[in-house]
Write a protein that holds these residues in place. Structure first.
Motif, PDB file in Angstrom:
ATOM      1  N   UNK A   1     -37.770  14.053  29.791  1.00  0.00           N
ATOM      2  CA  UNK A   1     -38.517  14.730  30.869  1.00  0.00           C
ATOM      3  C   UNK A   1     -37.774  16.001  31.275  1.00  0.00           C
ATOM      4  N   UNK A   2     -36.443  15.910  31.373  1.00  0.00           N
ATOM      5  CA  UNK A   2     -35.629  17.075  31.746  1.00  0.00           C
ATOM      6  C   UNK A   2     -35.870  18.223  30.757  1.00  0.00           C
ATOM      7  N   UNK A   3     -35.911  17.880  29.476  1.00  0.00           N
ATOM      8  CA  UNK A   3     -36.147  18.922  28.457  1.00  0.00           C
ATOM      9  C   UNK A   3     -37.520  19.561  28.632  1.00  0.00           C
ATOM     10  N   UNK A   4     -38.510  18.735  28.939  1.00  0.00           N
ATOM     11  CA  UNK A   4     -39.869  19.273  29.098  1.00  0.00           C
ATOM     12  C   UNK A   4     -39.945  20.163  30.338  1.00  0.00           C
ATOM     13  N   UNK A   5     -39.235  19.767  31.376  1.00  0.00           N
ATOM     14  CA  UNK A   5     -39.221  20.591  32.597  1.00  0.00           C
ATOM     15  C   UNK A   5     -38.591  21.946  32.297  1.00  0.00           C
TER      16      UNK A   5
ATOM     17  N   UNK B   1     -35.039  11.477  39.918  1.00  0.00           N
ATOM     18  CA  UNK B   1     -33.999  12.507  39.884  1.00  0.00           C
ATOM     19  C   UNK B   1     -34.343  13.731  39.038  1.00  0.00           C
ATOM     20  N   UNK B   2     -35.511  13.758  38.401  1.00  0.00           N
ATOM     21  CA  UNK B   2     -35.902  14.939  37.602  1.00  0.00           C
ATOM     22  C   UNK B   2     -37.033  15.658  38.350  1.00  0.00           C
TER      23      UNK B   2
ATOM     24  N   UNK C   1     -49.327  21.810  34.378  1.00  0.00           N
ATOM     25  CA  UNK C   1     -50.180  20.652  34.666  1.00  0.00           C
ATOM     26  C   UNK C   1     -50.156  19.677  33.486  1.00  0.00           C
ATOM     27  N   UNK C   2     -50.276  20.201  32.274  1.00  0.00           N
ATOM     28  CA  UNK C   2     -50.338  19.325  31.082  1.00  0.00           C
ATOM     29  C   UNK C   2     -49.068  18.488  30.954  1.00  0.00           C
ATOM     30  N   UNK C   3     -47.906  19.141  31.127  1.00  0.00           N
ATOM     31  CA  UNK C   3     -46.633  18.414  31.014  1.00  0.00           C
ATOM     32  C   UNK C   3     -46.568  17.330  32.089  1.00  0.00           C
ATOM     33  N   UNK C   4     -46.864  17.744  33.343  1.00  0.00           N
ATOM     34  CA  UNK C   4     -46.743  16.786  34.457  1.00  0.00           C
ATOM     35  C   UNK C   4     -47.686  15.603  34.261  1.00  0.00           C
ATOM     36  N   UNK C   5     -48.943  15.888  33.875  1.00  0.00           N
ATOM     37  CA  UNK C   5     -49.929  14.806  33.727  1.00  0.00           C
ATOM     38  C   UNK C   5     -49.493  13.833  32.639  1.00  0.00           C
ATOM     39  N   UNK C   6     -48.971  14.371  31.557  1.00  0.00           N
ATOM     40  CA  UNK C   6     -48.555  13.502  30.452  1.00  0.00           C
ATOM     41  C   UNK C   6     -47.363  12.624  30.866  1.00  0.00           C
ATOM     42  N   UNK C   7     -46.373  13.267  31.486  1.00  0.00           N
ATOM     43  CA  UNK C   7     -45.164  12.531  31.864  1.00  0.00           C
ATOM     44  C   UNK C   7     -45.477  11.464  32.928  1.00  0.00           C
TER      45      UNK C   7
END
Ligand SMILES: C[S@@+](CC[C@H](N)C(=O)[O-])C[C@H]1O[C@@H](n2cnc3c(N)ncnc32)[C@H](O)[C@@H]1O
Length: 274
Positions: A8-12, A27-28, A110-116
């Protein structure tokens, strides 16, 4: 299964900027322009269980995910992916369009957040002006934040929120207001006008903000409540300097850094057509 915090950190960090501060794993947290986590409990009902909800101008999706977390049966999030389709004054240059386009990256946040988050929020590309009960259905709870300011025709946008809201539903809006005009004119509806070079149009005082809502056929359920939007870790800190203190915009930015962006929120209900 939820992705590992490292993934998740990498995607952020794959995004150069975030509009919303979102906790995507313990924590992320995304370094958003705003951190609205302390604002949501004031503006959204504690429970939206079983309700059909709409978030207009969702950006990275903070409000849509908050509605989902409160038990909504369905959440639809709409936005315009291409910033060129926003309400730009003809005096706008291409540099600012590019900056906003880079920030938005086609709704990638939005796409990253929704998936995670494993979210079921449905993302639709639509302008607020095109919301249509025949196409989108009606919603029990409609939210629109920080968008009236960016619209040439804010009252038409509010009329579209009314059109897609169930007659017994709630329209919640939260938008930028002018604190000086509010202090000087607590009852008279007044707005300052920008409309030059950037998609910033009307900045009403609280009385004008309420009047816009009423003129769109929405009855406020209570007076508008002033609120400050806390900056997030992604918003540059403005320091006092001669250049900052001698312009109205500089003083506004300094105030936003210190106290948060001045806004007001309101819940309203559609007034039946006469
Ligand atoms: C300032 S951001 C606000 C984000 C979010 N609603 C909030 O309150 O935190 C404005 C958002 O509205 C979107 N937008 C701009 N013009 C729009 C329009 N005509 N219809 C729908 N969304 C629009 C932008 O793409 C952007 O995501």
């Amino acid at each position: 299964m939820a992705p590992a915090p490292e993934t998740v950190r990498e995607r952020v960090s794959s995004r150069q900027s975030w509009y919303h501060t979102l906790e995507l794993a313990p924590g992320v947290v995304t370094p958003g322009w705003f951190d609205l986590r302390s604002v949501a409990p004031a503006v959204l009902p504690a429970s939206l269980t079983g309700q059909r909800c709409l978030d207009v101008g969702t950006f990275d999706g903070f409000w849509a995910f908050e509605m989902e977390r409160r038990g909504a049966a369905e959440v639809v999030a709409v936005d315009i992916v291409d910033p060129l389709a926003w309400d730009w004054p003809v005096t706008s240059g291409s540099t600012l369009v590019q900056i906003l386009e880079d920030r938005k990256q086609g709704g990638a946040g939005f796409d990253i957040a929704a998936e995670v988050l494993g979210s079921a929020v449905r993302y639709l590309e639509s302008s607020v002006y095109d919301l249509d009960p025949d196409r989108h259905g009606r919603f029990d709870f409609v939210f629109m934040g920080s968008l009236l300011l960016h619209l040439r025709d804010p009252v038409r946008a509010l009329e579209r929120l009314r059109a897609v809201c169930h007659p017994a539903g709630t329209v919640a809006t939260m938008d930028a207001v002018d604190p000086t005009l509010t202090r000087l004119f607590p009852r008279r509806a007044l707005a300052s006008f920008d409309g030059d070079g950037r998609p910033w149009w009307w900045l009403p005082n609280v009385a004008a903000y309420e009047r816009m809502v009423r003129s769109a056929g929405l009855a406020p359920l209570a007076p508008a409540t002033p609120i400050r939007l806390p900056p997030g870790a992604g918003q540059p800190v403005v320091k006092p300097s001669r250049a900052v203190l001698t312009t109205r915009e500089g003083r506004r930015l300094l105030g936003a850094t210190r106290k948060g962006d001045p806004q007001a929120w309101l819940h309203s209900r559609p007034v039946p057509a006469a």
